[in-house]
Design a protein around this motif. Structure first.
Motif, PDB file in Angstrom:
ATOM      1  N   ALA A 158       0.833  -1.205   0.000  1.00  0.00           N
ATOM      2  CA  ALA A 158       0.000   0.000   0.000  1.00  0.00           C
ATOM      3  C   ALA A 158       0.868   1.256   0.000  1.00  0.00           C
ATOM      4  CB  ALA A 158      -0.927  -0.015   1.208  1.00  0.00           C
ATOM      5  N   ALA A 159       1.965   1.239   0.761  1.00  0.00           N
ATOM      6  CA  ALA A 159       2.862   2.400   0.798  1.00  0.00           C
ATOM      7  C   ALA A 159       3.522   2.613  -0.556  1.00  0.00           C
ATOM      8  CB  ALA A 159       3.920   2.197   1.883  1.00  0.00           C
ATOM      9  N   PHE A 160       3.915   1.534  -1.189  1.00  0.00           N
ATOM     10  CA  PHE A 160       4.540   1.653  -2.517  1.00  0.00           C
ATOM     11  C   PHE A 160       3.552   2.214  -3.540  1.00  0.00           C
ATOM     12  CE2 PHE A 160       5.402  -0.222  -6.725  1.00  0.00           C
ATOM     13  CZ  PHE A 160       6.659   0.301  -6.954  1.00  0.00           C
ATOM     14  N   GLU A 161       2.329   1.697  -3.527  1.00  0.00           N
ATOM     15  CA  GLU A 161       1.317   2.178  -4.483  1.00  0.00           C
ATOM     16  C   GLU A 161       0.983   3.643  -4.231  1.00  0.00           C
ATOM     17  OE1 GLU A 161      -1.918  -0.494  -4.016  1.00  0.00           O
ATOM     18  OE2 GLU A 161      -0.987  -2.113  -5.192  1.00  0.00           O
ATOM     19  N   LYS A 162       0.872   4.040  -2.977  1.00  0.00           N
ATOM     20  CA  LYS A 162       0.553   5.433  -2.663  1.00  0.00           C
ATOM     21  C   LYS A 162       1.673   6.359  -3.106  1.00  0.00           C
ATOM     22  CE  LYS A 162      -0.746   8.431   1.214  1.00  0.00           C
ATOM     23  NZ  LYS A 162      -1.024   8.483   2.686  1.00  0.00           N
ATOM     24  N   THR A 163       2.921   5.944  -2.860  1.00  0.00           N
ATOM     25  CA  THR A 163       4.058   6.775  -3.264  1.00  0.00           C
ATOM     26  C   THR A 163       4.179   6.834  -4.786  1.00  0.00           C
ATOM     27  OG1 THR A 163       5.188   6.030  -1.253  1.00  0.00           O
ATOM     28  CG2 THR A 163       6.518   7.168  -2.903  1.00  0.00           C
ATOM     29  N   SER A 164       3.902   5.740  -5.461  1.00  0.00           N
ATOM     30  CA  SER A 164       3.957   5.717  -6.924  1.00  0.00           C
ATOM     31  C   SER A 164       2.925   6.664  -7.525  1.00  0.00           C
ATOM     32  CB  SER A 164       3.718   4.290  -7.442  1.00  0.00           C
ATOM     33  OG  SER A 164       4.702   3.409  -6.958  1.00  0.00           O
ATOM     34  N   GLN A 191      10.297   9.354   0.558  1.00  0.00           N
ATOM     35  CA  GLN A 191       8.850   9.517   0.682  1.00  0.00           C
ATOM     36  C   GLN A 191       8.176   8.225   1.127  1.00  0.00           C
ATOM     37  OE1 GLN A 191       7.221  12.523   0.242  1.00  0.00           O
ATOM     38  NE2 GLN A 191       5.533  11.397   1.186  1.00  0.00           N
ATOM     39  N   MET A 192       8.625   7.086   0.577  1.00  0.00           N
ATOM     40  CA  MET A 192       8.021   5.810   0.950  1.00  0.00           C
ATOM     41  C   MET A 192       8.369   5.446   2.395  1.00  0.00           C
ATOM     42  SD  MET A 192       8.281   2.164  -1.054  1.00  0.00           S
ATOM     43  CE  MET A 192       7.669   0.642  -0.303  1.00  0.00           C
ATOM     44  N   GLN A 193       9.576   5.795   2.827  1.00  0.00           N
ATOM     45  CA  GLN A 193       9.955   5.508   4.208  1.00  0.00           C
ATOM     46  C   GLN A 193       9.115   6.327   5.182  1.00  0.00           C
ATOM     47  OE1 GLN A 193      14.122   5.266   4.758  1.00  0.00           O
ATOM     48  NE2 GLN A 193      14.026   4.961   6.974  1.00  0.00           N
TER      49      GLN A 193
END
Length: 411
Positions: free
Chosen positions: A91-97, A250-252
């Motif tokens: 979810a974090a990866f998709e949101k950051t992407s 940003q993802m972190q």
């Protein structure tokens, strides 16, 4: 206007005169131009083949990721072993992407120890859990059937795509897809549906298989949790390093307590494009040597035959032919002859390079996107043949221009 018309008239008259001379001396022209035809055919074939070979090498390199490919890992410092997959990280990866407006993204997970079985045949496979974008990101296409789609996650039977090694080992033909096979080694035997097959091959005798993350999570994750998970992005090359750094920070921020790392991992980042440049340089050098040998052969024949044509040139001078006219006429004979020979050489090259059976026999692995005959190679072959004709025609033309009427009488 009249001056321009006279120039064009003189030029076309010289061309016609050169063609008539070639028709008169057919045998001499044929013998002298065989080497040029072979040289131009070799040069054109080498250049066209080099371009196709470069495309093949590029495809092989890009199957590890097209430039610029950024791989992102998220790890919990308290855990041991490789990065794990979790809904929170995804979810974090998709949101950051979405925040960075990245179009092509994919989760990438691998698991070994699986075996595909069909009708008594079996093959060990590497399972890769990927999103649909993984295909275009790694230049992988379904040569038979189709590639994975988001809707395949709703299938009642797990949908997979296999490589050519698996397809051949299980005795499946392209016309039999979709086909059902048994998958062993992930907590039990599960029937899966092969919806497509690629032209790629696995390493050695091991095959490859691709499946959607949702499919793996539903059918296999409970018995064999996915490990060694990364997230890939395909972004423009310019500014990709800065993007990777900003993306990781940003993802972190979305994953407190995790360590996130993003780096470019494609062949351009590793400097492997140098092999392509060296390959092109070697092929160009070989083609230049071939052309040099052909032009020297043509020059030798032209100089010998010009000594036999002194009487002919002297008679033309006695009828009022100027030095410039004689020079241009003799040089154009060589240009027209090599242009014809170059055209034949290009046609031979097109017939060879455009033959699919020959290409498949020469190259161990096929091209996913078979290109047409490179126009640049054909233009280069014709241009070089004309240039060789002009250069090799200069010396005989100078000899002809210096012939005097008295020289014709002495012969």
């Amino acid at each position: 206007m009249n001056t321009l018309a006279r120039i064009f008239t003189g030029f076309f008259a010289a061309l016609l005169e050169a063609w008539q001379e070639l028709r008169i001396h057919r045998l001499r022209v044929l013998l002298s131009l065989i080497g040029v035809t072979i040289a131009v055919a070799s040069l054109t074939t080498a250049v066209a083949g080099a371009q196709m070979a470069q495309q093949l090498m590029t495809e092989q390199l890009e199957r590890n990721g097209r430039p610029a490919m950024i791989s992102t890992y998220a790890m919990d410092p308290a855990s041991q072993g490789p990065p794990q997959s979790s809904a929170e990280i995804t979810a974090a990866f998709e949101k950051t992407s979405e925040r960075f407006k990245i179009e092509y993204t994919s989760l990438i997970g691998r698991t070994f120890g699986t075996q595909a079985v069909r009708q008594g045949l079996s093959v060990d496979t590497e399972m890769q859990v990927v999103d649909p974008d993984y295909g275009p990101m790694h230049r992988i296409f379904a040569q038979h059937g189709r590639w994975l789609e988001d809707a395949d996650a709703q299938n009642l039977s797990p949908a997979v795509v296999v490589d050519k090694t698996t397809l051949s080992a299980l005795g499946m033909e392209e016309g039999t897809l979709p086909a059902t096979i048994e998958l062993r080694g992930l907590g039990g035997d599960v029937s899966v549906t092969v919806i497509g097959a690629t032209s790629t091959r696995g390493y050695g005798s091991m095959g490859q298989m691709w499946m959607l993350p949702e499919t793996y999570e539903h059918w296999f994750a409970a018995a064999a949790p996915l490990s060694d998970v990364s997230y890939a992005m395909w972004v423009p090359i310019e500014g990709s390093e800065e993007l990777a750094s900003h993306f990781a920070r940003q993802m972190q921020a979305e994953l407190p307590g995790y360590v996130v790392d993003s780096q470019r991992q494609d062949y351009l980042a590793w400097g492997n494009d140098e092999s392509l440049k060296q390959f092109a340089l070697v092929v160009s050098s070989i083609a230049g040597i071939i052309l040099l040998l052909g032009s020297l052969s043509l020059l030798n024949v032209a100089m010998v035959t010009m000594k036999q044509r002194i009487r002919e040139v002297g008679i033309r001078r006695s009828f009022g032919a100027t030095t410039g006219r004689v020079f241009f006429s003799v040089m154009m004979e060589s240009v027209v002859a090599t242009a014809v020979a170059g055209g034949l050489g290009v046609l031979i090259s097109v017939a060879l390079v455009s033959n699919p059976k020959l290409i498949n026999a020469v190259m161990a692995t096929g091209l996913d996107e078979m290109p047409g005959f490179p126009v640049q190679a054909a233009l280069l072959g014709m241009g070089v043949s004309i240039a060789v004709g002009a250069l090799t025609g200069v010396l005989p033309a100078l000899v002809a221009a210096r012939v005097r009427i008295v020289d014709a009488i002495r012969v």
